[in-house]
Motif scaffolding. Structure first.
Motif, PDB file in Angstrom:
ATOM      1  N   GLY A 102       0.879  -1.206  -0.001  1.00  0.00           N
ATOM      2  CA  GLY A 102      -0.024  -0.116  -0.012  1.00  0.00           C
ATOM      3  C   GLY A 102       0.961   1.174   0.013  1.00  0.00           C
ATOM      4  O   GLY A 102       2.014   1.008  -0.199  1.00  0.00           O
ATOM      5  N   GLY A 103       0.250   2.227   0.252  1.00  0.00           N
ATOM      6  CA  GLY A 103       1.062   3.434   0.109  1.00  0.00           C
ATOM      7  C   GLY A 103       1.893   4.019   1.106  1.00  0.00           C
ATOM      8  O   GLY A 103       2.871   4.614   1.330  1.00  0.00           O
ATOM      9  N   ALA A 104       1.446   3.418   2.437  1.00  0.00           N
ATOM     10  CA  ALA A 104       2.191   3.254   3.718  1.00  0.00           C
ATOM     11  C   ALA A 104       2.195   2.125   4.352  1.00  0.00           C
ATOM     12  O   ALA A 104       1.180   1.285   4.161  1.00  0.00           O
ATOM     13  N   GLY A 105       3.047   1.772   5.438  1.00  0.00           N
ATOM     14  CA  GLY A 105       3.007   0.671   5.892  1.00  0.00           C
ATOM     15  C   GLY A 105       4.536   0.364   6.378  1.00  0.00           C
ATOM     16  O   GLY A 105       5.556   0.997   5.842  1.00  0.00           O
ATOM     17  N   SER A 106       4.649  -0.762   6.927  1.00  0.00           N
ATOM     18  CA  SER A 106       5.887  -1.266   7.611  1.00  0.00           C
ATOM     19  C   SER A 106       6.221  -2.667   6.922  1.00  0.00           C
ATOM     20  O   SER A 106       5.774  -3.676   7.478  1.00  0.00           O
ATOM     21  N   TYR A 107       6.725  -2.401   5.708  1.00  0.00           N
ATOM     22  CA  TYR A 107       6.785  -3.765   4.999  1.00  0.00           C
ATOM     23  C   TYR A 107       7.919  -3.611   4.131  1.00  0.00           C
ATOM     24  O   TYR A 107       8.486  -2.550   3.322  1.00  0.00           O
ATOM     25  N   TYR A 108       8.846  -4.449   3.865  1.00  0.00           N
ATOM     26  CA  TYR A 108       9.954  -4.708   2.945  1.00  0.00           C
ATOM     27  C   TYR A 108      10.456  -6.428   3.249  1.00  0.00           C
ATOM     28  O   TYR A 108      10.429  -6.706   4.359  1.00  0.00           O
ATOM     29  N   LEU A 109      11.020  -6.747   2.363  1.00  0.00           N
ATOM     30  CA  LEU A 109      11.521  -8.128   2.181  1.00  0.00           C
ATOM     31  C   LEU A 109      13.022  -8.070   2.156  1.00  0.00           C
ATOM     32  O   LEU A 109      13.629  -7.451   1.464  1.00  0.00           O
ATOM     33  N   ALA A 110      13.641  -8.338   3.465  1.00  0.00           N
ATOM     34  CA  ALA A 110      15.072  -8.320   3.603  1.00  0.00           C
ATOM     35  C   ALA A 110      15.973  -9.369   2.779  1.00  0.00           C
ATOM     36  O   ALA A 110      17.050  -9.128   2.671  1.00  0.00           O
ATOM     37  N   SER A 111      15.415 -10.778   2.441  1.00  0.00           N
ATOM     38  CA  SER A 111      15.949 -11.477   1.869  1.00  0.00           C
ATOM     39  C   SER A 111      15.091 -12.455   1.326  1.00  0.00           C
ATOM     40  O   SER A 111      13.823 -12.440   1.453  1.00  0.00           O
ATOM     41  N   SER A 112      15.712 -13.556   0.564  1.00  0.00           N
ATOM     42  CA  SER A 112      14.845 -14.630  -0.221  1.00  0.00           C
ATOM     43  C   SER A 112      14.223 -15.372   0.945  1.00  0.00           C
ATOM     44  O   SER A 112      13.030 -15.759   0.788  1.00  0.00           O
ATOM     45  N   ASP A 113      14.867 -15.583   1.987  1.00  0.00           N
ATOM     46  CA  ASP A 113      14.159 -16.451   3.151  1.00  0.00           C
ATOM     47  C   ASP A 113      13.257 -15.656   3.638  1.00  0.00           C
ATOM     48  O   ASP A 113      12.047 -16.126   4.005  1.00  0.00           O
TER      49      ASP A 113
END
Length: 145
Positions: A102-113
Protein backbone atom coordinates in the motif's frame (compact mmCIF):
# COMPACT_ATOMS: atom_id res chain seq x y z
CA UNK A 1 -12.89 3.71 -50.43
CA UNK A 2 -15.36 1.04 -51.54
CA UNK A 3 -18.67 0.41 -49.78
CA UNK A 4 -17.42 -3.04 -48.66
CA UNK A 5 -14.34 -1.48 -47.03
CA UNK A 6 -16.49 1.21 -45.47
CA UNK A 7 -18.74 -1.41 -43.81
CA UNK A 8 -15.98 -3.89 -43.01
CA UNK A 9 -13.90 -1.62 -40.76
CA UNK A 10 -16.69 -0.83 -38.23
CA UNK A 11 -17.75 -4.49 -38.24
CA UNK A 12 -14.18 -5.57 -37.56
CA UNK A 13 -13.90 -3.09 -34.68
CA UNK A 14 -17.22 -4.26 -33.22
CA UNK A 15 -16.10 -7.90 -33.34
CA UNK A 16 -12.83 -6.95 -31.68
CA UNK A 17 -14.59 -5.18 -28.81
CA UNK A 18 -17.23 -7.88 -28.32
CA UNK A 19 -14.73 -10.71 -28.56
CA UNK A 20 -12.13 -9.22 -26.27
CA UNK A 21 -11.83 -10.18 -22.65
CA UNK A 22 -11.98 -6.70 -21.15
CA UNK A 23 -11.33 -6.26 -17.46
CA UNK A 24 -13.98 -5.42 -14.93
CA UNK A 25 -14.18 -2.58 -12.49
CA UNK A 26 -12.26 -2.94 -9.23
CA UNK A 27 -12.40 -1.10 -5.93
CA UNK A 28 -10.19 -0.96 -2.88
CA UNK A 29 -12.27 -1.62 0.22
CA UNK A 30 -11.16 -1.21 3.80
CA UNK A 31 -9.55 2.20 4.12
CA UNK A 32 -12.54 4.52 4.26
CA UNK A 33 -14.90 4.34 7.22
CA UNK A 34 -17.73 5.81 5.12
CA UNK A 35 -17.67 3.07 2.49
CA UNK A 36 -20.17 0.78 4.23
CA UNK A 37 -19.73 -2.92 4.75
CA UNK A 38 -18.01 -5.24 2.33
CA UNK A 39 -21.35 -6.93 1.60
CA UNK A 40 -22.96 -3.55 0.84
CA UNK A 41 -20.11 -2.73 -1.54
CA UNK A 42 -20.64 -5.99 -3.42
CA UNK A 43 -24.45 -5.56 -3.38
CA UNK A 44 -24.14 -2.40 -5.49
CA UNK A 45 -23.36 -4.54 -8.55
CA UNK A 46 -20.76 -1.97 -9.60
CA UNK A 47 -17.63 -4.08 -9.15
CA UNK A 48 -16.11 -7.26 -10.52
CA UNK A 49 -13.14 -7.20 -8.13
CA UNK A 50 -12.81 -6.05 -4.52
CA UNK A 51 -9.31 -5.53 -3.17
CA UNK A 52 -9.24 -5.80 0.61
CA UNK A 53 -6.90 -3.01 1.60
CA UNK A 54 -4.32 -3.67 3.00
CA UNK A 55 -1.85 -6.16 4.46
CA UNK A 56 0.42 -3.33 5.61
CA UNK A 57 2.86 -5.06 7.93
CA UNK A 58 5.06 -7.95 6.79
CA UNK A 59 8.64 -8.96 6.14
CA UNK A 60 11.82 -8.19 8.04
CA UNK A 61 10.78 -10.62 10.83
CA UNK A 62 7.55 -8.69 11.55
CA UNK A 63 4.29 -10.52 12.21
CA UNK A 64 2.09 -9.79 9.17
CA UNK A 65 -0.99 -7.73 10.01
CA UNK A 66 -3.95 -6.46 8.02
CA UNK A 67 -5.29 -2.95 8.48
CA UNK A 68 -8.88 -2.40 7.38
CA UNK A 69 -9.13 1.10 8.90
CA UNK A 70 -11.64 0.51 11.65
CA UNK A 71 -13.84 -2.04 9.88
CA UNK A 72 -12.49 -4.69 12.24
CA UNK A 73 -9.77 -5.23 14.83
CA UNK A 74 -7.24 -7.82 13.65
CA UNK A 75 -5.47 -7.74 17.04
CA UNK A 76 -8.51 -9.28 18.75
CA UNK A 77 -9.29 -11.64 15.85
CA UNK A 78 -12.21 -9.32 15.04
CA UNK A 79 -11.93 -9.56 11.26
CA UNK A 80 -13.26 -13.12 11.10
CA UNK A 81 -16.72 -11.54 10.90
CA UNK A 82 -15.88 -10.48 7.34
CA UNK A 83 -15.98 -14.10 6.16
CA UNK A 84 -19.74 -14.02 5.51
CA UNK A 85 -19.35 -10.79 3.52
CA UNK A 86 -16.51 -12.33 1.49
CA UNK A 87 -18.60 -15.42 0.76
CA UNK A 88 -21.55 -13.20 -0.21
CA UNK A 89 -19.36 -11.29 -2.67
CA UNK A 90 -17.98 -14.50 -4.14
CA UNK A 91 -21.49 -15.93 -4.55
CA UNK A 92 -22.22 -12.92 -6.78
CA UNK A 93 -19.17 -13.75 -8.91
CA UNK A 94 -17.08 -10.93 -7.46
CA UNK A 95 -13.44 -11.78 -6.99
CA UNK A 96 -12.12 -10.82 -3.54
CA UNK A 97 -8.40 -10.14 -3.42
CA UNK A 98 -6.08 -9.30 -0.54
CA UNK A 99 -3.98 -6.27 -1.42
CA UNK A 100 -0.46 -6.58 -0.09
CA UNK A 101 1.47 -3.42 0.64
CA UNK A 102 0.00 0.00 0.00
CA UNK A 103 0.95 3.64 0.07
CA UNK A 104 2.13 3.47 3.65
CA UNK A 105 3.08 0.71 6.00
CA UNK A 106 5.87 -1.23 7.55
CA UNK A 107 6.94 -3.75 4.99
CA UNK A 108 9.87 -4.89 2.95
CA UNK A 109 11.51 -8.18 2.21
CA UNK A 110 15.01 -8.35 3.64
CA UNK A 111 16.07 -11.58 1.91
CA UNK A 112 14.83 -14.50 -0.14
CA UNK A 113 14.32 -16.42 3.12
CA UNK A 114 12.23 -13.52 4.43
CA UNK A 115 10.14 -13.68 1.25
CA UNK A 116 9.60 -17.43 1.74
CA UNK A 117 8.45 -16.83 5.33
CA UNK A 118 5.95 -14.19 4.20
CA UNK A 119 4.70 -16.49 1.42
CA UNK A 120 4.27 -19.33 3.91
CA UNK A 121 2.36 -17.02 6.24
CA UNK A 122 0.07 -15.89 3.42
CA UNK A 123 -0.56 -19.50 2.37
CA UNK A 124 -1.35 -20.66 5.89
CA UNK A 125 -3.36 -17.65 7.02
CA UNK A 126 -5.21 -16.48 3.89
CA UNK A 127 -5.08 -19.22 1.27
CA UNK A 128 -5.19 -23.02 1.30
CA UNK A 129 -2.96 -23.77 4.28
CA UNK A 130 -3.90 -24.14 7.91
CA UNK A 131 -3.26 -21.95 10.91
CA UNK A 132 -4.90 -21.30 14.26
CA UNK A 133 -4.76 -17.56 13.56
CA UNK A 134 -6.58 -17.02 10.26
CA UNK A 135 -7.41 -13.26 10.37
CA UNK A 136 -10.45 -13.47 8.09
CA UNK A 137 -11.73 -17.02 8.63
CA UNK A 138 -10.78 -20.63 8.09
CA UNK A 139 -13.16 -21.52 5.27
CA UNK A 140 -12.70 -18.67 2.77
CA UNK A 141 -12.11 -19.75 -0.81
CA UNK A 142 -9.76 -17.13 -2.25
CA UNK A 143 -9.94 -16.39 -5.95
CA UNK A 144 -7.04 -17.06 -8.23
CA UNK A 145 -6.43 -14.63 -11.05
Amino acid sequence: MSLASFLFLPLLMLLFVLGSNVGGIAIYWGQNGNEGTLAETCDTGNYDFVNLAFLLTFGNSQTPMINLAGHCDPYSNGCTGLSSDIKSCQAKGIKVILSIGGGAGSYYLASSDDARQVATYLWNNFLGGQSSSRPLYAQIRWNRL
